[in-house]
Design a protein around this motif. Structure first.
Motif, short mmCIF file in Angstrom:
data_model
loop_
_atom_site.label_atom_id
_atom_site.label_comp_id
_atom_site.label_asym_id
_atom_site.label_seq_id
_atom_site.Cartn_x
_atom_site.Cartn_y
_atom_site.Cartn_z
N ARG A 45 -30.46 -5.28 -54.96
CA ARG A 45 -30.42 -4.27 -53.90
C ARG A 45 -30.33 -4.92 -52.53
O ARG A 45 -29.58 -4.48 -51.66
N SER A 46 -31.08 -6.00 -52.34
CA SER A 46 -31.05 -6.66 -51.03
C SER A 46 -29.68 -7.28 -50.78
O SER A 46 -29.22 -7.31 -49.63
N ALA A 47 -29.02 -7.75 -51.83
CA ALA A 47 -27.67 -8.31 -51.67
C ALA A 47 -26.69 -7.21 -51.25
O ALA A 47 -25.80 -7.44 -50.43
N GLU A 48 -26.85 -6.01 -51.81
CA GLU A 48 -25.99 -4.89 -51.43
C GLU A 48 -26.20 -4.53 -49.96
O GLU A 48 -25.25 -4.29 -49.22
N TYR A 49 -27.46 -4.48 -49.55
CA TYR A 49 -27.77 -4.16 -48.16
C TYR A 49 -27.20 -5.22 -47.22
O TYR A 49 -26.66 -4.92 -46.15
N ALA A 50 -27.33 -6.48 -47.62
CA ALA A 50 -26.85 -7.57 -46.78
C ALA A 50 -25.33 -7.48 -46.60
O ALA A 50 -24.81 -7.64 -45.50
N TYR A 51 -24.62 -7.19 -47.69
CA TYR A 51 -23.16 -7.06 -47.62
C TYR A 51 -22.77 -5.89 -46.72
O TYR A 51 -21.94 -6.02 -45.83
N ARG A 52 -23.43 -4.76 -46.92
CA ARG A 52 -23.13 -3.56 -46.14
C ARG A 52 -23.40 -3.80 -44.65
O ARG A 52 -22.60 -3.44 -43.79
N ASP A 53 -24.53 -4.44 -44.37
CA ASP A 53 -24.94 -4.59 -42.98
C ASP A 53 -24.19 -5.68 -42.25
O ASP A 53 -24.14 -5.68 -41.02
N ARG A 54 -23.57 -6.61 -42.98
CA ARG A 54 -22.69 -7.57 -42.30
C ARG A 54 -21.50 -6.84 -41.71
O ARG A 54 -20.99 -7.21 -40.65
N LYS A 55 -21.04 -5.80 -42.39
CA LYS A 55 -19.93 -4.98 -41.86
C LYS A 55 -20.41 -4.10 -40.72
O LYS A 55 -19.72 -3.95 -39.71
N ALA A 56 -21.57 -3.49 -40.89
CA ALA A 56 -22.10 -2.57 -39.88
C ALA A 56 -22.42 -3.30 -38.58
O ALA A 56 -22.30 -2.73 -37.49
N LYS A 57 -22.83 -4.55 -38.69
CA LYS A 57 -23.19 -5.34 -37.51
C LYS A 57 -22.00 -5.43 -36.55
O LYS A 57 -22.16 -5.33 -35.33
N LYS A 58 -20.81 -5.61 -37.09
CA LYS A 58 -19.61 -5.71 -36.26
C LYS A 58 -19.36 -4.40 -35.52
O LYS A 58 -19.04 -4.39 -34.33
N ARG A 59 -19.54 -3.28 -36.23
CA ARG A 59 -19.37 -1.97 -35.59
C ARG A 59 -20.40 -1.74 -34.50
O ARG A 59 -20.09 -1.24 -33.43
N ASP A 60 -21.64 -2.12 -34.80
CA ASP A 60 -22.73 -1.90 -33.84
C ASP A 60 -22.52 -2.69 -32.56
O ASP A 60 -22.75 -2.18 -31.46
N PHE A 61 -22.09 -3.93 -32.70
CA PHE A 61 -21.87 -4.74 -31.51
C PHE A 61 -20.70 -4.20 -30.69
O PHE A 61 -20.77 -4.18 -29.46
N ARG A 62 -19.65 -3.76 -31.35
CA ARG A 62 -18.52 -3.19 -30.62
C ARG A 62 -18.96 -1.96 -29.83
O ARG A 62 -18.59 -1.78 -28.67
N LYS A 63 -19.80 -1.11 -30.45
CA LYS A 63 -20.33 0.07 -29.75
C LYS A 63 -21.15 -0.35 -28.53
O LYS A 63 -21.05 0.27 -27.47
N LEU A 64 -21.96 -1.39 -28.68
CA LEU A 64 -22.78 -1.87 -27.58
C LEU A 64 -21.91 -2.36 -26.43
O LEU A 64 -22.16 -2.02 -25.26
N TRP A 65 -20.87 -3.15 -26.74
CA TRP A 65 -20.00 -3.67 -25.69
C TRP A 65 -19.29 -2.54 -24.96
O TRP A 65 -19.18 -2.55 -23.73
N ILE A 66 -18.83 -1.54 -25.72
CA ILE A 66 -18.13 -0.41 -25.10
C ILE A 66 -19.08 0.35 -24.19
O ILE A 66 -18.71 0.75 -23.08
N SER A 67 -20.31 0.55 -24.61
CA SER A 67 -21.30 1.25 -23.78
C SER A 67 -21.57 0.49 -22.49
O SER A 67 -21.66 1.08 -21.41
N ARG A 68 -21.70 -0.82 -22.60
CA ARG A 68 -21.95 -1.64 -21.41
C ARG A 68 -20.77 -1.57 -20.44
O ARG A 68 -20.96 -1.42 -19.23
N ILE A 69 -19.57 -1.70 -20.98
CA ILE A 69 -18.38 -1.64 -20.12
C ILE A 69 -18.27 -0.28 -19.46
O ILE A 69 -18.03 -0.17 -18.25
N ASN A 70 -18.47 0.77 -20.24
CA ASN A 70 -18.36 2.13 -19.71
C ASN A 70 -19.37 2.36 -18.59
O ASN A 70 -19.02 2.90 -17.53
N GLY A 71 -20.60 1.91 -18.78
CA GLY A 71 -21.61 2.08 -17.74
C GLY A 71 -21.25 1.34 -16.47
O GLY A 71 -21.38 1.88 -15.36
N SER A 72 -20.77 0.12 -16.62
CA SER A 72 -20.42 -0.69 -15.44
C SER A 72 -19.19 -0.14 -14.73
O SER A 72 -19.10 -0.17 -13.50
N VAL A 73 -18.24 0.36 -15.50
CA VAL A 73 -17.01 0.89 -14.93
C VAL A 73 -17.28 2.20 -14.19
O VAL A 73 -16.71 2.45 -13.12
#
Length: 115
Positions: free
Chosen positions: A40-68
């Motif tokens: 189960r932990s291996a499944e979560y790790a695989y899933r969350d390696r993908k989700a991490k990329k999405r989460d960081f992209r959302k964070l960067w977009i939020s930061r850029i949007n706020g600054s802009v």
């Protein structure tokens, strides 16, 4: 003499139990449940390696949007301007500039908006 697989089996079980050594309760003592926990932990790790990329992209977009928005523009206009003016800078670097070097960020945004 009869050959057995005892040592190999014990090594395999020890390896799995070592991976769940931090688990609570029966999950780190019972081999059967420990094996399920590892899978189960291996499944979560695989899933969350993908989700991490999405989460960081959302964070960067939020930061850029706020600054802009502080500069009086909106995110989509700026990103379109960057693309139109062939300013090749990714969202991660833009967000870092917005945080650590706002004057350079402002210059880039002004250049992107300029026609």
């Amino acid at each position: 003499m009869r050959a057995t697989n005892g040592p190999v089996t014990r090594q395999r079980r020890k390896a799995i139990k070592k991976r769940v050594s931090g688990a609570w309760g029966t999950k780190h003592t019972s081999f059967k449940i420990a094996r399920q926990t590892v899978l189960r932990s291996a499944e979560y790790a695989y899933r969350d390696r993908k989700a991490k990329k999405r989460d960081f992209r959302k964070l960067w977009i939020s930061r850029i949007n706020g600054s802009v928005r502080e500069l009086g523009y909106n995110y989509s206009t700026v990103m379109n301007g960057l693309k139109r003016n062939n300013i090749l800078i990714n969202r991660k670097m833009l967000s870092e500039l917005a945080i650590h070097n706002p004057e350079v960020f402002k210059l880039i945004i002004e250049k992107a908006i300029a026609k």
